[in-house]
Enzyme design. Structure first.
Site, PDB file in Angstrom:
ATOM      1  N   CYS A  73     -20.650 -22.043  20.163  1.00  0.00           N
ATOM      2  CA  CYS A  73     -19.378 -21.628  20.745  1.00  0.00           C
ATOM      3  C   CYS A  73     -19.455 -21.871  22.243  1.00  0.00           C
ATOM      4  CB  CYS A  73     -19.145 -20.145  20.456  1.00  0.00           C
ATOM      5  SG  CYS A  73     -17.600 -19.516  21.128  1.00  0.00           S
ATOM      6  N   HIS A 104     -13.603 -19.898  12.620  1.00  0.00           N
ATOM      7  CA  HIS A 104     -14.248 -19.575  13.897  1.00  0.00           C
ATOM      8  C   HIS A 104     -13.191 -19.368  14.990  1.00  0.00           C
ATOM      9  CE1 HIS A 104     -17.513 -20.328  17.060  1.00  0.00           C
ATOM     10  NE2 HIS A 104     -16.382 -20.368  17.753  1.00  0.00           N
ATOM     11  N   GLU A 105     -12.235 -20.300  15.080  1.00  0.00           N
ATOM     12  CA  GLU A 105     -11.245 -20.226  16.167  1.00  0.00           C
ATOM     13  C   GLU A 105     -10.304 -19.043  15.978  1.00  0.00           C
ATOM     14  OE1 GLU A 105     -11.856 -21.805  18.751  1.00  0.00           O
ATOM     15  OE2 GLU A 105     -13.259 -23.208  17.840  1.00  0.00           O
ATOM     16  N   HIS A 126     -11.550 -15.752  17.166  1.00  0.00           N
ATOM     17  CA  HIS A 126     -11.436 -15.498  18.612  1.00  0.00           C
ATOM     18  C   HIS A 126     -10.171 -14.700  18.931  1.00  0.00           C
ATOM     19  CE1 HIS A 126     -14.715 -17.589  20.619  1.00  0.00           C
ATOM     20  NE2 HIS A 126     -14.526 -18.682  19.897  1.00  0.00           N
TER      21      HIS A 126
HETATM   22 NI    NI Z   1     -15.933 -20.257  19.795  1.00  0.00          NI
END
Ligand code: NI
Length: 178
Positions: A100, A142-143, A146
């Site tokens: 990341c 993953h995104e 966030h």
């Molecule tokens: Ni990331």
């Protein structure tokens, strides 16, 4: 167009729930997305979420081009995804390496759902719906994490694989993808 600073784990914005985008086709949104693409390209990332440039809004971008030098890397369509929602189509968990831009130099093995559907809007406010599996599904999970203040170490189940990439892969000429 501008390459922005990527904030790192520990910054409070990365732990916040980001706010939805209410208005599309605005200069503000267009500039944000341009800045995100410039920043992702400058850091060689596969994806970026707006909170990583300290903008706590529900906007992510991602994309990986096929590269003959790295034939093992799966292509992911270049995408702007706003106010995303994920539904799980196959709840089998697959573990693989992630990195990341907000945890520079670190890697860890993260379980993710194998197959998902994601919906949301593009920068013009047009709806978008796709199914994704494998690496594409991993990048989206993953995104989107966030946007809910979640960084990948919080998804890890075995912290023994968490470490610095130079120590984990001392002989690697290329590292696993961000
Ligand atoms: Ni990331």
């Amino acid at each position: 167009m501008a390459v922005k600073e990527v904030i790192r784990m520990g910054h409070p914005i990365l732990a916040q729930i980001a706010e939805p985008v209410e208005e599309f086709n605005t200069l503000w949104l267009e500039t944000l997305i341009e800045d995100m693409f410039d920043t992702m390209a400058a850091r060689d990332g596969a994806g970026l979420a707006a909170p990583q440039i300290a903008v706590p809004r529900r906007v992510v971008i991602f994309g990986v081009q096929r590269n003959p030098r790295y034939p093992e890397v799966e292509e992911v369509p270049t995408t702007v995804l706003i106010n995303p929602q994920i539904s799980v189509l196959d709840d089998t968990l697959e573990e693989d390496w992630e990195g990341c831009l907000s945890l520079p130099g670190l890697r860890g093995r993260v379980p993710r759902y194998r197959r998902i559907r994601y919906t949301g809007f593009d920068q013009n406010g047009d709806p978008l719906e796709r199914t994704a599996d494998g690496f594409h599904a991993r990048v989206v999970q993953h995104e989107v994490d966030h946007l809910d203040g979640i960084l990948y170490p919080q998804r890890m189940t075995d912290m023994r694989s968490f470490g610095y990439e130079q120590e984990l892969f001392p002989d690697a000429t290329i590292s696993p993808l961000e």
